[in-house]
Design an enzyme around this catalytic site. Structure first.
Site, PDB file in Angstrom:
ATOM      1  N   HIS A  72      44.255  25.269  53.242  1.00  0.00           N
ATOM      2  CA  HIS A  72      43.182  25.800  54.088  1.00  0.00           C
ATOM      3  C   HIS A  72      41.908  24.985  53.896  1.00  0.00           C
ATOM      4  CE1 HIS A  72      44.736  30.068  55.161  1.00  0.00           C
ATOM      5  NE2 HIS A  72      45.682  29.165  55.264  1.00  0.00           N
ATOM      6  N   TYR A 201      36.694  37.023  55.638  1.00  0.00           N
ATOM      7  CA  TYR A 201      35.972  37.935  54.741  1.00  0.00           C
ATOM      8  C   TYR A 201      35.012  38.751  55.618  1.00  0.00           C
ATOM      9  CZ  TYR A 201      37.592  35.348  50.615  1.00  0.00           C
ATOM     10  OH  TYR A 201      38.369  34.780  49.639  1.00  0.00           O
ATOM     11  N   PRO A 293      37.749  40.195  42.671  1.00  0.00           N
ATOM     12  CA  PRO A 293      38.559  39.209  43.400  1.00  0.00           C
ATOM     13  C   PRO A 293      37.869  38.562  44.597  1.00  0.00           C
ATOM     14  CG  PRO A 293      39.390  41.448  43.783  1.00  0.00           C
ATOM     15  CD  PRO A 293      38.316  41.555  42.748  1.00  0.00           C
ATOM     16  N   LYS A 297      38.715  33.827  42.160  1.00  0.00           N
ATOM     17  CA  LYS A 297      38.531  32.946  40.998  1.00  0.00           C
ATOM     18  C   LYS A 297      39.383  33.291  39.772  1.00  0.00           C
ATOM     19  CE  LYS A 297      35.535  29.972  42.370  1.00  0.00           C
ATOM     20  NZ  LYS A 297      36.445  29.488  43.391  1.00  0.00           N
ATOM     21  N   TYR A 384      33.410  28.003  46.187  1.00  0.00           N
ATOM     22  CA  TYR A 384      34.701  28.559  46.611  1.00  0.00           C
ATOM     23  C   TYR A 384      35.843  27.585  46.325  1.00  0.00           C
ATOM     24  CZ  TYR A 384      37.999  31.355  49.318  1.00  0.00           C
ATOM     25  OH  TYR A 384      39.074  32.134  49.694  1.00  0.00           O
TER      26      TYR A 384
HETATM   27  P1  RFL Z   1      47.815  38.495  33.495  1.00  0.00           P
HETATM   28  O1  RFL Z   1      48.362  38.019  34.790  1.00  0.00           O
HETATM   29  O2  RFL Z   1      47.273  39.869  33.406  1.00  0.00           O
HETATM   30  O3  RFL Z   1      48.979  38.313  32.420  1.00  0.00           O
HETATM   31  C1  RFL Z   1      48.906  38.839  31.119  1.00  0.00           C
HETATM   32  C2  RFL Z   1      50.304  39.078  30.613  1.00  0.00           C
HETATM   33  O4  RFL Z   1      50.240  39.592  29.272  1.00  0.00           O
HETATM   34  C3  RFL Z   1      51.151  40.671  29.153  1.00  0.00           C
HETATM   35  N1  RFL Z   1      50.684  41.522  28.036  1.00  0.00           N
HETATM   36  C4  RFL Z   1      51.255  41.529  26.814  1.00  0.00           C
HETATM   37  N2  RFL Z   1      52.284  40.832  26.312  1.00  0.00           N
HETATM   38  C5  RFL Z   1      52.617  41.066  25.005  1.00  0.00           C
HETATM   39  N3  RFL Z   1      51.952  41.960  24.220  1.00  0.00           N
HETATM   40  C6  RFL Z   1      50.912  42.669  24.692  1.00  0.00           C
HETATM   41  N4  RFL Z   1      50.276  43.539  23.912  1.00  0.00           N
HETATM   42  C7  RFL Z   1      50.521  42.461  26.045  1.00  0.00           C
HETATM   43  N5  RFL Z   1      49.551  42.982  26.823  1.00  0.00           N
HETATM   44  C8  RFL Z   1      49.672  42.402  28.015  1.00  0.00           C
HETATM   45  C9  RFL Z   1      51.127  41.332  30.498  1.00  0.00           C
HETATM   46  O5  RFL Z   1      52.296  42.121  30.738  1.00  0.00           O
HETATM   47  C10 RFL Z   1      51.032  40.128  31.429  1.00  0.00           C
HETATM   48  O6  RFL Z   1      52.312  39.652  31.807  1.00  0.00           O
HETATM   49  O7  RFL Z   1      46.671  37.508  32.954  1.00  0.00           O
HETATM   50  P2  RFL Z   1      46.484  35.910  33.104  1.00  0.00           P
HETATM   51  O8  RFL Z   1      47.754  35.193  32.770  1.00  0.00           O
HETATM   52  O9  RFL Z   1      45.241  35.592  32.392  1.00  0.00           O
HETATM   53  O10 RFL Z   1      46.285  35.677  34.675  1.00  0.00           O
HETATM   54  C11 RFL Z   1      45.155  36.190  35.333  1.00  0.00           C
HETATM   55  C12 RFL Z   1      45.451  36.477  36.800  1.00  0.00           C
HETATM   56  O11 RFL Z   1      46.634  37.255  36.889  1.00  0.00           O
HETATM   57  C13 RFL Z   1      44.292  37.189  37.504  1.00  0.00           C
HETATM   58  O12 RFL Z   1      43.068  36.652  37.085  1.00  0.00           O
HETATM   59  C14 RFL Z   1      44.367  37.072  39.042  1.00  0.00           C
HETATM   60  O13 RFL Z   1      45.460  37.780  39.553  1.00  0.00           O
HETATM   61  C15 RFL Z   1      43.078  37.582  39.683  1.00  0.00           C
HETATM   62  N6  RFL Z   1      43.110  37.592  41.150  1.00  0.00           N
HETATM   63  C16 RFL Z   1      42.893  36.446  41.884  1.00  0.00           C
HETATM   64  N7  RFL Z   1      42.680  35.263  41.246  1.00  0.00           N
HETATM   65  C17 RFL Z   1      42.538  34.108  41.973  1.00  0.00           C
HETATM   66  O14 RFL Z   1      42.330  33.045  41.350  1.00  0.00           O
HETATM   67  N8  RFL Z   1      42.612  34.063  43.349  1.00  0.00           N
HETATM   68  C18 RFL Z   1      42.828  35.206  44.062  1.00  0.00           C
HETATM   69  O15 RFL Z   1      42.953  35.132  45.272  1.00  0.00           O
HETATM   70  C19 RFL Z   1      42.942  36.459  43.338  1.00  0.00           C
HETATM   71  N9  RFL Z   1      43.161  37.607  43.981  1.00  0.00           N
HETATM   72  C20 RFL Z   1      43.341  38.801  41.840  1.00  0.00           C
HETATM   73  C21 RFL Z   1      43.347  38.775  43.266  1.00  0.00           C
HETATM   74  C22 RFL Z   1      43.556  40.000  41.157  1.00  0.00           C
HETATM   75  C23 RFL Z   1      43.761  41.163  41.864  1.00  0.00           C
HETATM   76  N10 RFL Z   1      43.978  42.344  41.122  1.00  0.00           N
HETATM   77  C24 RFL Z   1      45.147  43.138  41.271  1.00  0.00           C
HETATM   78  C25 RFL Z   1      43.122  42.626  40.003  1.00  0.00           C
HETATM   79  C26 RFL Z   1      43.556  39.922  43.985  1.00  0.00           C
HETATM   80  C27 RFL Z   1      43.722  41.142  43.289  1.00  0.00           C
HETATM   81  C28 RFL Z   1      43.875  42.390  44.114  1.00  0.00           C
HETATM   82  C1  PHB Z   2      44.721  37.338  48.346  1.00  0.00           C
HETATM   83  O1  PHB Z   2      45.305  36.730  49.258  1.00  0.00           O
HETATM   84  O2  PHB Z   2      45.302  38.166  47.620  1.00  0.00           O
HETATM   85  C2  PHB Z   2      43.287  37.071  48.116  1.00  0.00           C
HETATM   86  C3  PHB Z   2      42.666  36.026  48.785  1.00  0.00           C
HETATM   87  C4  PHB Z   2      41.319  35.787  48.584  1.00  0.00           C
HETATM   88  C5  PHB Z   2      40.593  36.597  47.719  1.00  0.00           C
HETATM   89  C6  PHB Z   2      41.221  37.626  47.038  1.00  0.00           C
HETATM   90  C7  PHB Z   2      42.570  37.866  47.246  1.00  0.00           C
HETATM   91  O3  PHB Z   2      39.269  36.367  47.557  1.00  0.00           O
END
Ligand code: RFL
Ligand code: PHB
Length: 391
Positions: A72, A201, A293, A297, A384
């Site tokens: 994109h 957005y 989110p 980032k 971004y």
């Molecule tokens: P995770 O993915 O939470 O993984 C951590 C892992 O550790 C395990 N764990 C344990 N394992 C052993 N012993 C324990 N005591 C433990 N406690 C926990 C867990 O089961 C898990 O498997 O962290 P990590 O690896 O740092 O990754 C971070 C990302 O997952 C997170 O920052 C993103 O998903 C955030 N996020 C977004 N980030 C982006 O860069 N671009 C996006 O578009 C974006 N959209 C989002 C998002 C997060 C969202 N939510 C649900 C908060 C959209 C949403 C809606």
């Molecule tokens: C997503 O596709 O899940 C998504 C995209 C952009 C954002 C957050 C989530 O800023």
């Protein structure tokens, strides 16, 4: 068992780190509390910065992302019913982002780990970390009622916000900075074509909305909702109706709806723990920081932390401790910029229940400035697509 690095958590941070260390010939094990299936089915991020794309290439797991991910070069802001494009490519001298789901990325990393024969201990319970203030740290866990111990040189705390690593650090050794927001995001995934080729957005008096996607046939939409809402209160029909209300008539008209595959509510939070190193324990990814989110980032920051961490560990094994000594400081510089940007995007685009009328007007003026000035749009675009590394 004895390994060089014990990684706690098989989310993106732990899996990318495992792959980068493997490439460098460093022996690491991952200990994860959940099953592979559970980890694979958490619907989360969708947007990767160029630096994250580059890192996945370096880790040798970029092939499917390049084949199936969507590049994109811009996104739309829909404010007061008017759609305005932010030309990421034009404003940043040619940079762009990759739309590729976290679930797909996780699958690629898990597949790579499996085919390289690398050990991941899934469904580990009672995981605990010990002696990281010595050069012989240990990790203990149970599996099937049997207790195990891993002896290692380093522990990488990649265990997310609710993990055990940050919680095991002495209270007086860590500072936490936090802001919670008085709303959440209700997300819906559906096998319907996205409403637009690029993300939209939306700022609307009824609340923020986001039109995103996973492919040309799978859409991801979000609605700002009160924290007290439960997913069960939101039928698919109610979700689509509310989304249409927050879109301009033309976009609403072209919205294709269908049954949801997944629906969930996530609270929004900004959080940073400092420092990120405690002797031989390092925090990375959501274990160390959370962003709302809005700026896309979270996953990107997790990738940038483990880029620094993998380099630091590789350097350590060649006799240079500068990388591990400066890990915290290097990561935090980048983390705070992403925290600031995510907080700013959140403030500009959401409806805050308790904003006073002056602040409201000032925010509207800021948004007007951002959208209508090249300098404003450039600031938005360069943050971004991801700021460059300072090293
Ligand atoms: P995770 O993915 O939470 O993984 C951590 C892992 O550790 C395990 N764990 C344990 N394992 C052993 N012993 C324990 N005591 C433990 N406690 C926990 C867990 O089961 C898990 O498997 O962290 P990590 O690896 O740092 O990754 C971070 C990302 O997952 C997170 O920052 C993103 O998903 C955030 N996020 C977004 N980030 C982006 O860069 N671009 C996006 O578009 C974006 N959209 C989002 C998002 C997060 C969202 N939510 C649900 C908060 C959209 C949403 C809606
Ligand atoms: C997503 O596709 O899940 C998504 C995209 C952009 C954002 C957050 C989530 O800023």
């Amino acid at each position: 068992m004895r390994v060089q690095v014990a990684i706690i958590g098989a989310g993106p941070a732990g899996l990318i780190l495992g792959q980068l260390l493997h490439k460098a010939g460093i022996d690491a094990v991952i200990v994860e509390m959940h099953s592979p299936d559970y980890v694979l089915h958490r619907i989360r991020a969708g947007v990767l910065e160029q630096v994250a794309v580059d890192l996945l290439d370096a880790a040798g797991v970029g092939a499917r992302m390049h084949a199936e991910g969507l590049v994109h070069q811009g996104f739309d802001l829909l404010i007061d019913g008017v759609r305005r494009r932010i030309d990421l490519h034009g404003l940043t001298g040619g940079k762009q982002v990759m739309v590729y789901g976290q679930t797909e990325l996780t699958k690629d990393l898990m597949d790579a780990r499996r085919s390289a024969g690398l050990l991941t201990i899934y469904e580990a319970s009672a995981v605990s970390v010990h002696d990281f203030d010595t050069d012989r740290p240990r990790v203990r866990y149970s599996k099937g009622h049997v207790s195990h111990e891993i002896e290692c040189d380093f522990i990488a705390g990649c265990d997310g916000f609710h993990g055990v690593c940050r919680a095991s650090v002495p209270q007086n050794a860590i500072s936490n900075f936090e802001r919670v927001y008085p709303f959440g995001w209700l997300g819906l995934l559906a096998d319907t074509p996205p409403v637009s080729d690029e993300l939209i957005y939306v700022r609307h008096p009824r609340g923020f909305a986001l039109c995103s996607m996973r492919s040309h046939t799978r859409s991801r939409y979000y609605l700002q909702c009160p924290l007290t809402d439960k997913v069960e209160q939101w039928s698919d029909e109610k979700f689509w109706d509310e989304l249409r209300r927050r879109l301009d008539p033309q976009t609403a008209e072209s919205l294709v709806t269908g049954p949801s595959i997944e629906k969930s509510i996530a609270p929004l939070r900004s959080f940073v723990a400092e420092p990120l190193r405690f002797g031989r324990l390092f925090l990375a990814g959501d274990a160390a920081h959370i962003v709302p989110p809005t700026g896309a980032k979270g996953l990107n920051l997790a990738a940038s932390d483990v880029r620094y961490l993998s380099r630091a560990l590789i350097e350590f094994y060649t006799g240079n401790t500068e990388g591990i000594d400066r890990y915290s400081e290097r990561c935090l510089r980048r983390i705070w910029k992403a925290e600031r940007f995510s907080w700013w995007m959140t403030m500009l685009l959401h409806r805050f229940p308790d904003t006073n009328p002056f602040d409201q007007k000032a925010l509207e003026a800021e948004l007007d400035y951002v959208v209508n000035s090249v300098a404003g749009r450039t600031t938005l675009a360069e943050n971004y697509v991801g700021l460059p590394f300072n090293d």
